[in-house]
Design an enzyme around this catalytic site. Structure first.
Site, PDB file in Angstrom:
ATOM      1  N   GLY A   3      -1.356  12.717 -17.643  1.00 16.89           N
ATOM      2  CA  GLY A   3      -2.483  11.943 -17.170  1.00 16.89           C
ATOM      3  C   GLY A   3      -2.696  12.150 -15.684  1.00 16.89           C
ATOM      4  N   PRO A  12      -6.482  10.850 -22.228  1.00 14.37           N
ATOM      5  CG  PRO A  12      -7.166   9.917 -24.217  1.00 14.37           C
ATOM      6  CD  PRO A  12      -5.940  10.342 -23.488  1.00 14.37           C
ATOM      7  CB  CYS A  56      -6.340   0.547 -22.608  1.00 13.70           C
ATOM      8  SG  CYS A  56      -7.363   0.209 -21.155  1.00 13.70           S
TER       9      CYS A  56
END
Length: 370
Positions: A227, A16, A101
């Site tokens: 990613g 994500p 994150c």
């Protein structure tokens, strides 16, 4: 690789990425190869409060399966309600929890990569998510820890196993490293040894399909999370398909083929966003990634980022030299990079890792995609 009830082949997951992995980009990557393609990060509070932009972000395309949502939160009760809502309303087939994150607006509120330091809070969140998700598999993505003095990934991995998490992914950097330096693939190997019961996916410094094969060989991990390596390189998923099937063939597109991919990507964004001007504005950040290494001058790049219609964009693409060969030596870092001087944390966060208190007001914004 098996995650819960579904098989994943090739063993590849699209990470994500905020502002990147919307439905248009996921569609583009799926057109190239297989795997699991995860939504942008969704906050649990925004979901349970039925925030309209959040519901737009979790709209999946036709044939998109498994439908995968990454959920962020710090409150076990809210995470539990969000997981139950996803299961009961058939919003997705898979829930991935974000504990990786590193951005300051998240860690300074006790979320993301900061949260696993509070091991009891982590356990409570995982228990609520798994307990309320029904038959949906719940996975988690994390980092090594806050910094080298506060590593959390091995204990977090064991907690995940004990609470019924279906798989764990490790970005082999600390929050302090952010996206700088080199990923510590040895940490992925150590995590796999610590949690042999469930799949472990490795993340960090996969810029090519051969990097993915090397990571699996060196660490024993069950799959990879990609990613930044696919930014401006969606055909990486085609290469990963080939690599895991044993083929040595790799994609080296000429500039004309890259231009065609850029146009396809822009068309998908315009369709998802519902406006050519807004879709093309969203595409601007991708231009430099696609053209990295090609001798396309600043004027060409400016032209591609200043158009307002797809017809104009196609005309600017047509002005590129279609026969320009793929440049050598361009596989490498794209997107964010650089280490942080320090990780911003709530006051007193490191005082007691056993503390169960849920971070205070503001830890979960009522919006998603952060």
């Amino acid at each position: 690789m098996k995650i819960g009830t579904f098989e994943v082949w090739p063993p590849v997951v699209l990470a994500p990425m905020a502002g990147i992995t919307n439905r248009g980009f996921r569609t583009l990557c799926r057109e190239q190869g297989g795997g699991v393609f995860v939504s942008e990060m969704i906050t649990s509070r925004a979901l349970v409060e039925r925030n309209p932009p959040t519901f737009q972000m979790i709209a999946f395309g036709d044939g998109e399966t498994p439908r995968s949502i990454q959920l962020y939160g710090v409150d076990p009760a809210v995470i539990g309600r969000a997981a139950r809502m996803i299961a009961e309303e058939d919003l997705a087939d898979h829930i991935d929890l974000n504990f990786g994150c590193p951005v300051p607006k998240v860690t300074r509120r006790g979320g993301g990569a900061a949260l696993p330091y509070k091991r009891n809070l982590l356990r409570a969140i995982l228990a609520e998510a798994v307990g309320n998700a029904g038959s949906l598999p719940v996975t988690m993505k994390m980092r090594k820890g806050i910094d080298d003095d506060h590593l959390t990934y091995l204990e977090a991995g064991r907690i995940a196993v004990e609470e019924g998490v279906a798989a764990v992914a490790l970005h082999a950097r600390t929050a302090k490293q952010h996206y700088g330096g080199t990923a510590d693939w040895n940490a992925i190997r150590r995590l796999k040894q610590a949690v042999p019961e469930i799949p472990v996916l490795g993340n960090g410094d996969i810029w090519s399909a051969d990097d993915a094969l090397r990571m699996v060989a060196e660490t024993g991990c069950d799959g990879v999370v990609v990613g930044r390596g696919c930014l401006g390189r969606p055909w990486l998923f085609r290469d990963l398909d080939r690599a895991f099937e044993g083929s040595a063939e790799r994609t080296r597109p000429v500039l004309g083929e890259v231009g065609a991919m850029m146009l396809r990507h822009a068309e998908l964004l315009c369709e998802v966003i519902g406006s050519e001007s807004h879709g093309l504005a969203d595409f601007r950040k991708h231009v430099g990634w696609y053209l990295k290494g090609f001798p396309a001058g600043a004027e060409s790049r400016r032209a591609l980022t200043s158009v307002a219609t797809l017809a104009e964009f196609a005309a600017r693409i047509a002005e590129l030299d279609p026969h320009q060969p793929w440049p050598d030596g361009v596989d490498g870092p794209r997107g964010k990079s650089g280490e942080r001087a320090k990780v911003l944390l709530p006051h007193g966060w490191l005082d007691d890792p056993e503390e169960m208190a849920v971070p205070g007001a503001g830890a979960e914004d009522p919006t998603s995609g952060g």
